[in-house]
Write a protein that holds these residues in place. Structure first.
Motif, PDB file in Angstrom:
ATOM      1  N   GLY A 103     -22.411   1.758  37.768  1.00  0.00           N
ATOM      2  CA  GLY A 103     -21.121   2.348  38.089  1.00  0.00           C
ATOM      3  C   GLY A 103     -21.079   3.854  38.273  1.00  0.00           C
ATOM      4  N   THR A 104     -22.165   4.540  38.002  1.00  0.00           N
ATOM      5  CA  THR A 104     -22.130   6.001  38.081  1.00  0.00           C
ATOM      6  C   THR A 104     -21.921   6.511  39.506  1.00  0.00           C
ATOM      7  N   GLU A 136     -16.059  -2.199  37.247  1.00  0.00           N
ATOM      8  CA  GLU A 136     -16.526  -3.525  36.856  1.00  0.00           C
ATOM      9  C   GLU A 136     -17.539  -3.441  35.722  1.00  0.00           C
ATOM     10  N   GLN A 137     -18.436  -2.463  35.797  1.00  0.00           N
ATOM     11  CA  GLN A 137     -19.375  -2.203  34.706  1.00  0.00           C
ATOM     12  C   GLN A 137     -19.822  -0.757  34.812  1.00  0.00           C
ATOM     13  N   LEU A 138     -19.831  -0.061  33.680  1.00  0.00           N
ATOM     14  CA  LEU A 138     -20.173   1.363  33.674  1.00  0.00           C
ATOM     15  C   LEU A 138     -20.951   1.696  32.411  1.00  0.00           C
ATOM     16  N   GLU A 286     -25.436  -1.719  40.380  1.00  0.00           N
ATOM     17  CA  GLU A 286     -24.489  -2.695  40.936  1.00  0.00           C
ATOM     18  C   GLU A 286     -24.718  -2.962  42.410  1.00  0.00           C
ATOM     19  N   ASP A 287     -25.027  -1.900  43.167  1.00  0.00           N
ATOM     20  CA  ASP A 287     -25.098  -2.073  44.616  1.00  0.00           C
ATOM     21  C   ASP A 287     -26.183  -1.239  45.289  1.00  0.00           C
ATOM     22  N   ASP A 288     -27.085  -0.668  44.498  1.00  0.00           N
ATOM     23  CA  ASP A 288     -28.170   0.177  45.029  1.00  0.00           C
ATOM     24  C   ASP A 288     -27.665   1.410  45.765  1.00  0.00           C
ATOM     25  N   GLU A 289     -26.416   1.819  45.475  1.00  0.00           N
ATOM     26  CA  GLU A 289     -25.878   3.020  46.109  1.00  0.00           C
ATOM     27  C   GLU A 289     -26.466   4.259  45.436  1.00  0.00           C
TER      28      GLU A 289
END
Length: 383
Positions: A103-104, A136-138, A286-289
């Protein structure tokens, strides 16, 4: 182009800086973190002209979409329903074992500070979110330090953490810093030791606010002296290359945070600085961002060690010729100066040492590093 007409209301002298290592409990007052030199906060006049290095390019301002407003954290449009909602500031563990982070990459602002003078000056992240209901998750979540408590208050943010040293107690006892959640979030079975398993997950914050007297909306402790950052008009770009400005092309920043080797690298495609640590790009689990920023602020700040365990506080109340820094955006860098006159005043950034021209930054996400003054000369700005 807009001008900033905010005044810095808070004037007067800072409290004295605490003594260094070995200070007893009686010294842990609201004066912690102040400089030994008295500080008088300058006034940003409504008639001050914006300097040439901060003149935005002459492009049409993009209209803010209906039902949205310009976020005070990013200067970019977000849903109008969030306008009065307080941000949260979340302490995130930055030890290698705590990776990958969750989440960062969604944070509006990320602070990186030395967390201890021990363990090769390991850092911790403080991630600030306006739209926290979308989390959602952090995490994972860890303890806070006094400097983070003070910085979170600049945004009237609710600090989310898991405990910390007793040096925090005198801060949380003050109304300005009182709103925080500690050690109440979810535990996620990730196969790691317990200290690496606490996360904010969906629903945790709703529950935390519901079970407390802490307001979800801005309260009377929101600072009077304006918003934290002075953004250019939405849809325009700050021009650092204007005539007379000391501008450097910088595509890599290497910071003297020895434990995790914090580095920022400029991505020409996205025009953002991407964060690297432990030799690899930081990707959100979460999303590889990638953790990436439109603005980078490096702040040259001294610190005082509080005890033999390595606990410390930055001397965040300060001004003068050593209160220097750098601002980076769009692959370019300029020197800046900073000042914070009291605990209930913002940290302001300027392009001149006389504090007459406030730094204007681009809209978007911002990274701020408080770099220890004793290693400031080790900051690498590479092209």
């Amino acid at each position: 182009m807009k001008k900033r007409f905010a005044s810095l209301f808070v004037t007067g002298l800072c409290a004295a800086m605490i003594a260094g290592c070995g200070s007893d409990d009686s010294t842990q007052t609201s004066g912690i973190g102040s400089s030994a030199t008295a500080v008088e906060t300058p006034t940003v006049s409504a008639t001050t002209e914006t300097s040439t290095e901060e003149v935005a390019e002459e492009v049409a301002t993009t209209e803010v979409p209906e039902g949205m407003y310009l976020s005070e954290l990013t200067g970019e449009p977000i849903d109008e329903s969030l306008k009065d909602q307080r941000p949260i500031a979340v302490m995130v563990d930055n030890e290698l074992t705590a990776l990958p982070h969750y989440g960062t990459a969604e944070a509006d602002i990320v602070y990186e500070l030395m967390n201890s003078t021990k363990n090769n000056r390991i850092t911790r992240l403080m991630c600030i979110f306006k739209d926290w209901e979308s989390i959602e998750q952090l995490g994972s979540i860890r303890s806070t330090r006094p400097t983070n408590i003070v910085l979170a208050a600049e945004f009237n943010a609710v600090l989310c953490h898991d405990g910390g040293p007793y040096y925090n107690d005198s801060y949380f006892a003050q109304d300005l810093f009182a709103d925080h959640f500690s050690g109440i979030f979810s535990r996620v079975n990730n196969g790691k030791s317990r200290e690496f398993t606490e996360y904010i997950v969906s629903g945790d914050l709703d529950s935390a606010f519901s079970n407390s007297s802490i307001s979800t909306t801005y309260n009377e402790n929101r600072f009077d002296d304006g918003e934290k950052f002075y953004f250019t008009d939405y849809g325009t770009t700050v021009d650092l290359s204007a005539e007379g400005t000391e501008v450097s092309d910088v595509t890599e920043v290497v910071l003297p945070f020895y434990h995790n080797s914090s580095t920022l690298k400029y991505n020409e495609e996205t025009q953002m600085y991407e964060y690297y640590e432990y030799g690899e790009i930081h990707l959100d689990a979460e999303d590889d961002e990638p953790l990436a920023f439109d603005n980078v602020i490096l702040q040259n700040t001294s610190h005082s060690q509080l005890d033999e365990n390595g606990y410390l506080v930055y001397n965040y109340l300060d001004s003068g010729e050593e209160c220097t820094g750098y601002y980076l955006t769009k692959g370019q860098c300029i020197p800046i100066y900073w000042i914070k006159g009291s605990q209930d005043a913002l940290t302001y950034y300027f392009t001149d040492s006389s504090y007459s021209q406030e730094l204007q930054i681009n809209t978007g996400k911002t990274y701020v590093a408080l770099v220890p003054r004793d290693t400031w000369d080790e900051v690498e700005l590479n092209n």
